[in-house]
Scaffold this active site. Structure first.
Site, PDB file in Angstrom:
ATOM      1  CB  SER A  14      -0.900   0.007   1.244  1.00 46.74           C
ATOM      2  OG  SER A  14      -1.539   1.259   1.395  1.00 46.74           O
TER       3      SER A  14
ATOM      4  CE1 TYR B 280      -3.262  -2.268   5.390  1.00 50.07           C
ATOM      5  CE2 TYR B 280      -2.876  -0.144   4.334  1.00 50.07           C
ATOM      6  CZ  TYR B 280      -3.188  -1.482   4.247  1.00 50.07           C
ATOM      7  OH  TYR B 280      -3.437  -2.054   3.012  1.00 50.07           O
TER       8      TYR B 280
END
Length: 237
Positions: free
Chosen positions: A144, A157
């Site tokens: 990501s 994250y």
């Protein structure tokens, strides 16, 4: 059935929905025998039904990636049945809570770290010997842009995806002189359940569907693809 991945064996984690499901269907359509890994038996069976409708073949592996020892057993099972693995797609991941770093609960931290990083390390450890037995082993992991953006409240994250990037790139560089090619895909915003959790007010109809990413995964999984150690960003067309 004949296709770009005819007679190749592909393992996909998080294969019951979202990007993993789309990749599994696309690879099966191109002739690969797909090993579908996810927690929920019913959801795996639904994907298997779709694969059978297009004439594809799948093996279902209900597995919670938090069971790290089971990942070792998975490698042994693949070796006993097929003797090698051609493609690994490390797609499964968790978003975790969106909260200030100082507010992250240890249990939440450990859970996200386990799925996003440690489970992928254990997959590498278990499946590396099998990928080496392929004439053109390919590994693709889903990362990501959050790994680099480090936006407020995305600490858990961002940190785990940054760790995944470092892990996978290192493994890729270690194998530059082998037949293996190892890369990461950064999908960007995609209409998935994880995206809906992160951005609940967003209109999913404005986002790419998971199936739109499948051609990129097919490209990276091809025996002809030679780049390695890269983060490949999805670009909508």
């Amino acid at each position: 059935m004949t296709g770009r991945l005819e007679n190749r064996l592909a393992l996909i984690t998080g294969a019951s929905r979202g990007i993993g499901r789309a990749v599994a269907l696309a690879m099966a359509a191109e002739g690969a025998h797909v090993i579908l890994v996810a927690r929920t038996v019913g959801a795996l069976e639904e994907v298997d039904d779709e694969i059978q409708k297009i004439g594809g073949k799948a093996t279902l592996v209900p597995l919670d990636l938090k069971d790290l020892d089971a990942i070792d057993r998975l490698g042994g099972m693949i070796y006993e049945r097929w003797g090698k693995l051609d493609i690994l797609v490390g797609n499964a991941g968790l978003l975790g809570v969106l909260t200030p770093v100082g507010h992250i609960e240890p249990k939440e931290w450990e859970q996200v770290l386990t799925i996003n990083v440690t489970a992928n390390y254990r997959l590498i450890r278990s499946l590396d010997p099998l990928l080496r037995r392929s004439d053109a082993g390919r590994a693709i992991f889903v990362t990501s842009g959050a790994a680099d953006k480090c936006r407020p409240f995305w600490g858990i994250y961002s940190a785990t995806k940054a760790a995944l990037n470092a892990l996978v790139k290192t493994w890729a560089h270690e194998n530059e002189k082998t037949a293996m090619r190892i890369n990461l895909v950064s999908p960007g915003p995609v209409a998935t359940a994880m995206r809906a959790k992160a951005m609940p007010g967003e209109d999913p109809s404005t986002l790419p569907r998971p199936a739109e990413l499948a051609p990129l995964f097919l490209q990276l999984a091809s025996p002809d693809y030679q780049k390695t150690g890269e983060v490949v960003a999805f670009e909508r067309r």
